[in-house]
Design a protein around this motif. Structure first.
Motif, PDB file in Angstrom:
ATOM      1  N   ALA A 114       0.841  -1.199   0.000  1.00  0.00           N
ATOM      2  CA  ALA A 114       0.000   0.000   0.000  1.00  0.00           C
ATOM      3  C   ALA A 114       0.874   1.246   0.000  1.00  0.00           C
ATOM      4  O   ALA A 114       0.599   2.213  -0.723  1.00  0.00           O
ATOM      5  CB  ALA A 114      -0.930  -0.010   1.219  1.00  0.00           C
ATOM      6  N   PHE A 115       1.948   1.229   0.778  1.00  0.00           N
ATOM      7  CA  PHE A 115       2.878   2.359   0.811  1.00  0.00           C
ATOM      8  C   PHE A 115       3.503   2.590  -0.559  1.00  0.00           C
ATOM      9  O   PHE A 115       3.458   3.700  -1.093  1.00  0.00           O
ATOM     10  CB  PHE A 115       3.965   2.122   1.869  1.00  0.00           C
ATOM     11  CG  PHE A 115       5.058   3.153   1.839  1.00  0.00           C
ATOM     12  CD1 PHE A 115       4.871   4.394   2.419  1.00  0.00           C
ATOM     13  CD2 PHE A 115       6.263   2.891   1.205  1.00  0.00           C
ATOM     14  CE1 PHE A 115       5.869   5.361   2.378  1.00  0.00           C
ATOM     15  CE2 PHE A 115       7.268   3.836   1.160  1.00  0.00           C
ATOM     16  CZ  PHE A 115       7.077   5.072   1.744  1.00  0.00           C
ATOM     17  N   VAL A 116       4.086   1.561  -1.136  1.00  0.00           N
ATOM     18  CA  VAL A 116       4.793   1.686  -2.421  1.00  0.00           C
ATOM     19  C   VAL A 116       3.830   2.123  -3.521  1.00  0.00           C
ATOM     20  O   VAL A 116       4.141   3.015  -4.323  1.00  0.00           O
ATOM     21  CB  VAL A 116       5.496   0.361  -2.790  1.00  0.00           C
ATOM     22  CG1 VAL A 116       6.019   0.379  -4.218  1.00  0.00           C
ATOM     23  CG2 VAL A 116       6.626   0.071  -1.813  1.00  0.00           C
ATOM     24  N   ASP A 117       2.639   1.524  -3.558  1.00  0.00           N
ATOM     25  CA  ASP A 117       1.671   1.868  -4.604  1.00  0.00           C
ATOM     26  C   ASP A 117       1.203   3.309  -4.472  1.00  0.00           C
ATOM     27  O   ASP A 117       1.052   4.015  -5.469  1.00  0.00           O
ATOM     28  CB  ASP A 117       0.484   0.912  -4.560  1.00  0.00           C
ATOM     29  CG  ASP A 117      -0.431   1.072  -5.764  1.00  0.00           C
ATOM     30  OD1 ASP A 117       0.075   1.182  -6.907  1.00  0.00           O
ATOM     31  OD2 ASP A 117      -1.659   1.078  -5.578  1.00  0.00           O
ATOM     32  N   LYS A 118       1.005   3.787  -3.245  1.00  0.00           N
ATOM     33  CA  LYS A 118       0.562   5.171  -3.061  1.00  0.00           C
ATOM     34  C   LYS A 118       1.680   6.173  -3.351  1.00  0.00           C
ATOM     35  O   LYS A 118       1.423   7.256  -3.852  1.00  0.00           O
ATOM     36  CB  LYS A 118       0.015   5.369  -1.647  1.00  0.00           C
ATOM     37  CG  LYS A 118      -1.309   4.667  -1.450  1.00  0.00           C
ATOM     38  CD  LYS A 118      -1.875   4.907  -0.094  1.00  0.00           C
ATOM     39  CE  LYS A 118      -3.157   4.147   0.128  1.00  0.00           C
ATOM     40  NZ  LYS A 118      -4.063   4.066  -0.986  1.00  0.00           N
ATOM     41  N   VAL A 119       2.920   5.800  -3.064  1.00  0.00           N
ATOM     42  CA  VAL A 119       4.034   6.702  -3.350  1.00  0.00           C
ATOM     43  C   VAL A 119       4.271   6.819  -4.847  1.00  0.00           C
ATOM     44  O   VAL A 119       4.398   7.926  -5.384  1.00  0.00           O
ATOM     45  CB  VAL A 119       5.338   6.243  -2.644  1.00  0.00           C
ATOM     46  CG1 VAL A 119       6.538   7.027  -3.164  1.00  0.00           C
ATOM     47  CG2 VAL A 119       5.224   6.420  -1.149  1.00  0.00           C
ATOM     48  N   PHE A 120       4.316   5.682  -5.541  1.00  0.00           N
ATOM     49  CA  PHE A 120       4.715   5.678  -6.951  1.00  0.00           C
ATOM     50  C   PHE A 120       3.566   5.529  -7.939  1.00  0.00           C
ATOM     51  O   PHE A 120       3.778   5.672  -9.140  1.00  0.00           O
ATOM     52  CB  PHE A 120       5.752   4.573  -7.197  1.00  0.00           C
ATOM     53  CG  PHE A 120       6.999   4.770  -6.388  1.00  0.00           C
ATOM     54  CD1 PHE A 120       7.899   5.783  -6.691  1.00  0.00           C
ATOM     55  CD2 PHE A 120       7.257   3.965  -5.290  1.00  0.00           C
ATOM     56  CE1 PHE A 120       9.044   5.969  -5.935  1.00  0.00           C
ATOM     57  CE2 PHE A 120       8.401   4.146  -4.531  1.00  0.00           C
ATOM     58  CZ  PHE A 120       9.294   5.156  -4.853  1.00  0.00           C
ATOM     59  N   GLY A 121       2.375   5.237  -7.473  1.00  0.00           N
ATOM     60  CA  GLY A 121       1.229   5.090  -8.374  1.00  0.00           C
ATOM     61  C   GLY A 121       1.466   4.019  -9.412  1.00  0.00           C
ATOM     62  O   GLY A 121       1.514   4.295 -10.604  1.00  0.00           O
TER      63      GLY A 121
END
Length: 135
Positions: A13-20
């Motif tokens: 969730a962190f990685v996806d929200k940071v980098f889209g």
């Protein structure tokens, strides 16, 4: 395995929200592209706490607290360290996410957020960080 799986869900969730990466967060709404990780979810709050969540939606405090929480909880669970802190903060985050949309759509009280909060507490109680972890 459950500890690692939960850790991965927080980290992802962190990685996806940071980098889209285009899963839950499209590229144009990535945090590095000026997106707002809390605005969409919290703006749609319903129920008795809606006013609080609407006020928090999109604030710098909410964005940073949420993103650092996802990263910290994910790393702690994945590495098997700080399990008590990870369980306390993860449980708090899950309960807050549950309270954003009350009552839940498919059940008058219980949903996956409360179930996963209980799992986090259980993982800590059984010392899950000691197996395949740095704890």
């Amino acid at each position: 395995g459950v500890r690692l799986a939960l850790g991965w869900t927080f980290l992802w969730a962190f990685v996806d929200k940071v980098f889209g990466l285009g899963f839950a967060t499209p590229t144009e709404r990535a945090w590095i592209n000026g997106g707002n990780p809390t605005k969409g979810f919290l703006s749609g709050a319903e129920g008795p706490f809606a006013g609080i969540y609407h006020d928090l939606a999109g604030t710098a405090f909410a964005n940073w607290a949420f993103m650092l929480g996802l990263l910290g909880i994910g790393l702690a669970l994945t590495l098997g360290i700080g399990m008590r802190i990870a369980a306390a903060t993860g449980t708090t985050l899950y309960v807050m996410m549950w309270s954003v949309a009350l009552p839940p759509q498919t059940n008058p009280f219980l949903d996956e957020h409360l179930t996963l909060a209980a799992v986090l507490v259980g993982l800590t109680l059984i010392g899950a960080g000691k197996t395949l972890g740095l704890g």
